[in-house]
Motif scaffolding. Structure first.
Motif, short mmCIF file in Angstrom:
data_model
loop_
_atom_site.label_atom_id
_atom_site.label_comp_id
_atom_site.label_asym_id
_atom_site.label_seq_id
_atom_site.Cartn_x
_atom_site.Cartn_y
_atom_site.Cartn_z
N LEU A 123 0.78 -1.24 0.00
CA LEU A 123 0.00 0.00 0.00
C LEU A 123 0.82 1.29 0.00
CD1 LEU A 123 -2.75 -1.05 2.59
CD2 LEU A 123 -3.02 -0.85 0.11
N ALA A 124 2.05 1.26 0.48
CA ALA A 124 2.84 2.50 0.52
C ALA A 124 3.32 2.89 -0.86
CB ALA A 124 4.04 2.31 1.45
N ARG A 125 3.57 4.20 -1.06
CA ARG A 125 4.13 4.67 -2.32
C ARG A 125 5.50 4.03 -2.54
NH1 ARG A 125 3.99 9.72 -0.14
NH2 ARG A 125 6.09 10.02 -0.96
N GLN A 126 5.81 3.75 -3.79
CA GLN A 126 7.10 3.14 -4.10
C GLN A 126 8.26 4.07 -3.79
OE1 GLN A 126 7.72 -0.04 -5.03
NE2 GLN A 126 5.53 -0.43 -4.73
N ASP A 127 8.02 5.38 -3.83
CA ASP A 127 9.10 6.33 -3.60
C ASP A 127 9.17 6.80 -2.15
OD1 ASP A 127 6.81 7.87 -3.49
OD2 ASP A 127 7.57 9.46 -4.80
N ALA A 128 8.53 6.10 -1.24
CA ALA A 128 8.54 6.49 0.17
C ALA A 128 9.97 6.53 0.70
CB ALA A 128 7.70 5.52 0.99
N LYS A 129 10.33 7.63 1.37
CA LYS A 129 11.71 7.82 1.85
C LYS A 129 11.81 8.02 3.36
CE LYS A 129 13.77 7.49 -2.10
NZ LYS A 129 14.59 6.27 -2.36
N VAL A 130 10.79 8.64 3.97
CA VAL A 130 10.84 8.94 5.40
C VAL A 130 9.81 8.10 6.13
CG1 VAL A 130 10.59 10.73 7.17
CG2 VAL A 130 11.61 11.30 4.95
N ILE A 131 10.26 7.38 7.15
CA ILE A 131 9.34 6.58 7.96
C ILE A 131 9.22 7.20 9.34
CG2 ILE A 131 11.18 4.92 8.61
CD1 ILE A 131 8.86 2.80 8.70
N GLY A 132 7.98 7.38 9.79
CA GLY A 132 7.72 7.96 11.09
C GLY A 132 7.18 6.92 12.05
N MET A 133 7.72 6.88 13.26
CA MET A 133 7.31 5.93 14.28
C MET A 133 6.64 6.65 15.44
SD MET A 133 8.18 2.88 13.21
CE MET A 133 7.82 2.05 14.75
N ASP A 186 3.07 16.94 14.76
CA ASP A 186 2.66 17.64 13.55
C ASP A 186 3.75 17.54 12.48
OD1 ASP A 186 4.40 19.26 14.98
OD2 ASP A 186 3.28 21.11 14.64
N GLN A 187 5.02 17.61 12.89
CA GLN A 187 6.11 17.47 11.92
C GLN A 187 6.20 16.03 11.42
OE1 GLN A 187 10.02 18.82 13.16
NE2 GLN A 187 11.02 17.77 11.46
N LEU A 188 6.00 15.07 12.33
CA LEU A 188 6.04 13.66 11.92
C LEU A 188 4.99 13.38 10.85
CD1 LEU A 188 6.57 10.59 14.17
CD2 LEU A 188 4.68 10.57 12.54
N GLY A 189 3.77 13.86 11.09
CA GLY A 189 2.70 13.63 10.12
C GLY A 189 2.95 14.31 8.80
N HIS A 190 3.58 15.50 8.84
CA HIS A 190 3.86 16.25 7.62
C HIS A 190 4.98 15.62 6.81
CE1 HIS A 190 5.84 19.43 5.24
NE2 HIS A 190 4.60 19.86 5.03
N ASP A 191 6.04 15.17 7.50
CA ASP A 191 7.25 14.74 6.81
C ASP A 191 7.25 13.27 6.41
OD1 ASP A 191 8.10 17.28 7.23
OD2 ASP A 191 9.66 16.79 8.70
N ALA A 192 6.55 12.43 7.14
CA ALA A 192 6.65 10.98 6.92
C ALA A 192 5.83 10.52 5.72
CB ALA A 192 6.20 10.23 8.17
N ASP A 193 6.42 9.65 4.93
CA ASP A 193 5.71 9.00 3.82
C ASP A 193 4.99 7.74 4.30
OD1 ASP A 193 6.83 10.80 1.81
OD2 ASP A 193 8.72 9.77 2.22
N VAL A 194 5.55 7.13 5.33
CA VAL A 194 4.96 5.96 5.99
C VAL A 194 4.98 6.23 7.49
CG1 VAL A 194 5.23 3.51 6.54
CG2 VAL A 194 5.64 4.32 4.21
N ILE A 195 3.87 5.95 8.16
CA ILE A 195 3.78 6.12 9.62
C ILE A 195 3.32 4.80 10.23
CG2 ILE A 195 2.63 7.31 11.53
CD1 ILE A 195 2.19 9.68 9.60
N ILE A 196 4.03 4.36 11.25
CA ILE A 196 3.58 3.22 12.05
C ILE A 196 3.28 3.72 13.45
CG2 ILE A 196 4.18 0.98 13.04
CD1 ILE A 196 6.05 0.50 10.69
N SER A 197 2.06 3.47 13.91
CA SER A 197 1.68 3.83 15.27
C SER A 197 1.54 2.54 16.07
CB SER A 197 0.36 4.61 15.26
OG SER A 197 0.01 5.02 16.56
N ILE A 198 2.30 2.41 17.14
CA ILE A 198 2.29 1.18 17.93
C ILE A 198 2.33 1.58 19.41
CG2 ILE A 198 4.78 0.91 17.53
CD1 ILE A 198 2.26 -1.99 17.99
N THR A 199 1.16 1.98 19.92
CA THR A 199 1.01 2.37 21.31
C THR A 199 -0.17 1.61 21.90
OG1 THR A 199 -0.58 4.17 21.00
CG2 THR A 199 1.76 4.70 20.66
#
Length: 322
Positions: A123-133, A186-199
């Motif tokens: 599902l992620a874009r092929q060009d995804a570069k920044v991952i946010g955790m 807010d920066q994580l959501g703006h900058d990340a191409d992929v985000i994993i939330s694990i809380t």
């Protein structure tokens, strides 16, 4: 009957083997060749613990069984053992006889990480570069290691309720040769191409207006009624996928968007349909995709079955007359 102790799991199950097992069982679920039983997950009124059962039957893989266990939040500080504790039981689908008992702690971490990794692959874009955790606990390190294998990421950014735990993520990023930066949400959501939330939160941290177009989000912590990691409005913006639709709308991240009328059950798609090619998955580079990983019993059975087979082959399974 075979017993595979927890101590043997690390030498038997690889991330790739876990990924393959989970991807296959998601495909079988979407093809209606495998199904999960209703989940039982309850607060037991002792040690703030959540305890329950997840099970199912995979007709394609001929795997039947359940996982028993849960979350003891005080374990690390009181006993120096991990908070998640579980055991997997496998049964012979032809006779009902118990076939194996398998330590489930590491397998749970591996299969949960494999599920988000599967969602990134499809599902992620092929060009995804920044991952946010979002989250930096024990499970987050497994999530990050698995995710980094799915795209050519160039940077890891992270946020956690307890910032002193962020070095856990930095260590994994450093091992992978990537820079790590602690950021605000807010920066994580703006900058990340992929985000994993694990809380294990019961209130959202990631808001809809934090997230940029084209992002893929994997929500991996919500598996109980009342838990919530992201704002409901974000699911309304996104194309939503899940492991099991019934769980997604009842105990998963989608429960809140559905109860608020922002999402219908029919709007939630099985990730297995994308794997099988019966759903196109991502339709554009601006589409937001969201995977609601509720955690299904069939994931546990798939990885446990693979481990038993390897343990028998390597002579480390304990055989008992039960």
């Amino acid at each position: 009957m075979f017993i595979v102790p927890e101590r043997e799991i690390a030498d038997l199950m690889t991330r790739k083997a876990a990924f393959d097992a989970v991807e296959s069982v998601f495909a079988a679920m979407a093809s209606q060749d495998a199904y999960n039983f209703p989940v039982i997950r309850e607060a037991i009124g002792h040690e703030d613990a959540l305890y329950g059962f997840k099970g199912g039957f995979d007709k394609a893989g001929m795997t039947l069984g359940l996982k028993a266990g849960g979350y003891w939040p005080n374990n690390l500080e009181k006993q120096n053992v991990i908070n998640h504790q579980s055991t997997i039981f496998l049964f012979d689908p032809d006779t009902g006889k118990v076939a194996a008992i398998v330590g489930g702690n590491l397998l749970t971490a591996l299969r949960t990480a494999a599920a988000s990794s599967v969602s990134i692959k499809h599902l992620a874009r092929q060009d995804a570069k920044v991952i946010g955790m979002i989250g930096a606990g024990h499970q987050a390190t497994f999530q990050l290691r698995a995710a980094l294998e799915q795209r050519s990421f160039s940077k890891v950014i992270g946020w956690n309720y307890h910032p002193d735990m962020l070095p856990n993520l930095e260590k994994v990023a450093t091992e992978a040769g990537l820079p790590f930066e602690a950021v605000e949400l807010d920066q994580l959501g703006h900058d990340a191409d992929v985000i994993i939330s694990i809380t294990s939160a019961f209130a959202p941290s990631l808001m809809s207006d934090h997230v940029s177009e084209g992002t893929h989000i994997a929500c991996m912590g919500t598996d109980t009624k009342g838990k919530q990691e992201v704002e409901s409005a974000l699911l309304a913006r996104a194309t939503v996928f899940t492991d099991e639709v019934a769980q997604s709308v009842s105990i998963g991240e989608a429960q809140h968007a559905v109860s608020e009328g922002l999402l219908k059950e029919s709007d939630v798609n099985q990730i297995g349909a994308v794997i099988n090619g019966t759903h196109p998955g991502r339709s554009s580079d601006t589409e937001i995709t969201l995977f609601d990983g509720t955690g299904v019993g069939l994931q546990d059975l798939a990885v446990a079955s693979a481990v038993v087979e390897l343990a028998v082959q390597k002579g480390v399974a304990i055989e008992v007359d039960f």
